[in-house]
Scaffold this motif. Structure first.
Motif, PDB file in Angstrom:
ATOM      1  N   GLY A 114       0.271   7.724  -2.159  1.00 33.68           N
ATOM      2  CA  GLY A 114      -1.050   7.123  -2.078  1.00 33.68           C
ATOM      3  C   GLY A 114      -2.098   7.855  -2.885  1.00 33.68           C
ATOM      4  O   GLY A 114      -3.115   7.262  -3.273  1.00 33.68           O
ATOM      5  N   SER A 115      -1.876   9.132  -3.168  1.00 29.93           N
ATOM      6  CA  SER A 115      -2.857   9.917  -3.909  1.00 29.93           C
ATOM      7  C   SER A 115      -2.357  10.358  -5.277  1.00 29.93           C
ATOM      8  O   SER A 115      -3.062  11.045  -6.009  1.00 29.93           O
ATOM      9  N   CYS A 116      -1.151   9.953  -5.625  1.00 26.84           N
ATOM     10  CA  CYS A 116      -0.549  10.387  -6.888  1.00 26.84           C
ATOM     11  C   CYS A 116      -1.161   9.646  -8.068  1.00 26.84           C
ATOM     12  O   CYS A 116      -1.317   8.421  -8.035  1.00 26.84           O
ATOM     13  N   ARG A 139       0.862  -1.188   0.000  1.00 29.89           N
ATOM     14  CA  ARG A 139       0.000   0.000   0.000  1.00 29.89           C
ATOM     15  C   ARG A 139       0.892   1.229   0.000  1.00 29.89           C
ATOM     16  O   ARG A 139       1.814   1.331   0.813  1.00 29.89           O
ATOM     17  N   PHE A 140       0.618   2.154  -0.913  1.00 36.13           N
ATOM     18  CA  PHE A 140       1.384   3.397  -0.950  1.00 36.13           C
ATOM     19  C   PHE A 140       0.868   4.350   0.120  1.00 36.13           C
ATOM     20  O   PHE A 140      -0.334   4.428   0.384  1.00 36.13           O
ATOM     21  N   LEU A 141       1.785   5.100   0.709  1.00 31.81           N
ATOM     22  CA  LEU A 141       1.461   6.029   1.781  1.00 31.81           C
ATOM     23  C   LEU A 141       1.846   7.449   1.388  1.00 31.81           C
ATOM     24  O   LEU A 141       2.610   7.656   0.441  1.00 31.81           O
ATOM     25  N   ARG A 157       1.430  -6.124  -6.259  1.00 38.94           N
ATOM     26  CA  ARG A 157       0.045  -5.664  -6.364  1.00 38.94           C
ATOM     27  C   ARG A 157      -0.211  -4.580  -5.319  1.00 38.94           C
ATOM     28  O   ARG A 157       0.176  -4.720  -4.156  1.00 38.94           O
ATOM     29  N   GLU A 158      -0.869  -3.514  -5.756  1.00 28.02           N
ATOM     30  CA  GLU A 158      -1.197  -2.417  -4.845  1.00 28.02           C
ATOM     31  C   GLU A 158      -2.643  -2.524  -4.387  1.00 28.02           C
ATOM     32  O   GLU A 158      -3.544  -2.818  -5.181  1.00 28.02           O
ATOM     33  N   VAL A 159      -2.877  -2.280  -3.117  1.00 28.80           N
ATOM     34  CA  VAL A 159      -4.238  -2.138  -2.604  1.00 28.80           C
ATOM     35  C   VAL A 159      -4.355  -0.749  -1.999  1.00 28.80           C
ATOM     36  O   VAL A 159      -3.407  -0.224  -1.430  1.00 28.80           O
TER      37      VAL A 159
END
Length: 282
Positions: free
Chosen positions: A252-254, A246-248, A279-281
């Protein structure tokens, strides 16, 4: 650190030159969108008759590389004639900064396009690419057209979709445009030599060893790179074939998280020595 910024990039990011709007500007160029993650407004004061750029300032929304590239652009063009300034390439900007990571070369391309837009504004022309009849948008997510992609390929000797994304952002989000990018590459890049025969399959790896390599790569290689642009990454799960993350923060919003995911996958595959799905969630 994966993205090894030069001291000059850091200097122009932390202490940028010529920030703001030129008073009495007679040339304005605006490129990008905050929705896409990068935007640049360039204002110039050009001397009538000689076309010498007397002053240049910028306002930008973007990462450290975008700020540094915009700062460098204003320093390079002040005192030049407009035609001379237009000869500056995105590689010239990168060289002035003692290099940019390939993943951030699109920032220098954006600066060059802002200058082209400002020049068109000064001359009372619409900012359009040459061969307008052949102009069309390839990447809807980032509004990147075919001629921008073609110019980047020719000027920087690009050979892969990943490189095109790094230099132009095209293909960095939904990736629906990747087939057309591949088609442009096939048309412009000479056919390469046949690929080497694949070697033997990598030796078996225990799950303990796999997790240890992943955690070390994240901590020492990937997270420092993401932190540079106020982002981060959380490891959620590991299986024999997949890694879930998970991107932070800003990552996370890019809108370019697809490109960042490719970067993460490439680094982990290199460290593990075998194909791996990341895989990103949300």
């Amino acid at each position: 650190m994966a993205w090894d910024y030069s001291e000059k990039v850091k200097q122009h990011y932390l202490h940028p030159k010529n920030v703001g709007v030129v008073e009495g500007a007679n040339a304005v160029g605006e490129i990008g969108s905050m929705v896409c993650g990068d935007a640049l407004k360039l204002t110039l004061k050009i001397q009538e008759g000689t076309d010498i750029i007397e002053d240049a300032k910028f306002q930008t929304y973007g990462c450290g590389s975008a700020i540094a590239s915009s700062s460098a652009l204003t320093e390079l063009i002040k005192g030049r004639t407009l035609d001379d300034a237009l000869k500056i390439t995105n590689q010239d900007l990168a060289d002035f900064l003692d290099g940019l990571p390939e993943e951030k070369m699109h920032c220098s391309v954006m600066g060059r396009e802002a200058l082209q837009a400002a020049a068109a504004n000064y001359r009372g022309e619409a900012f359009v690419h040459e061969e307008e009849s052949e102009y069309h948008t390839v990447c809807q997510c980032f509004s990147v057209n075919n001629l921008t992609i073609e110019n980047a390929i020719r000027e920087n000797h690009l050979t892969t979709v990943e490189q095109v994304t790094h230099y132009t952002k095209a293909g960095g989000a939904c990736r629906n445009c990747v087939p057309e990018i591949e088609s442009i590459l096939q048309r412009l890049v000479p056919a390469s030599a046949p690929a080497a025969t694949a070697g033997e399959a990598p030796p078996p790896m225990s799950m303990f060893r796999r997790i240890k390599i992943i955690e070390e790569t994240l901590e020492n290689d990937i997270r420092p790179a993401l932190h540079t642009d106020s982002g981060g990454l959380e490891l959620l799960d590991v299986s024999e074939t997949e890694i879930t993350v998970r991107f932070l923060g800003r990552c996370g919003s890019c809108a370019q998280s697809g490109s960042t995911l490719d970067f993460v996958q490439a680094r982990l595959e290199k460290a593990l020595g075998r194909p791996t799905i990341v895989r990103e969630v949300k």
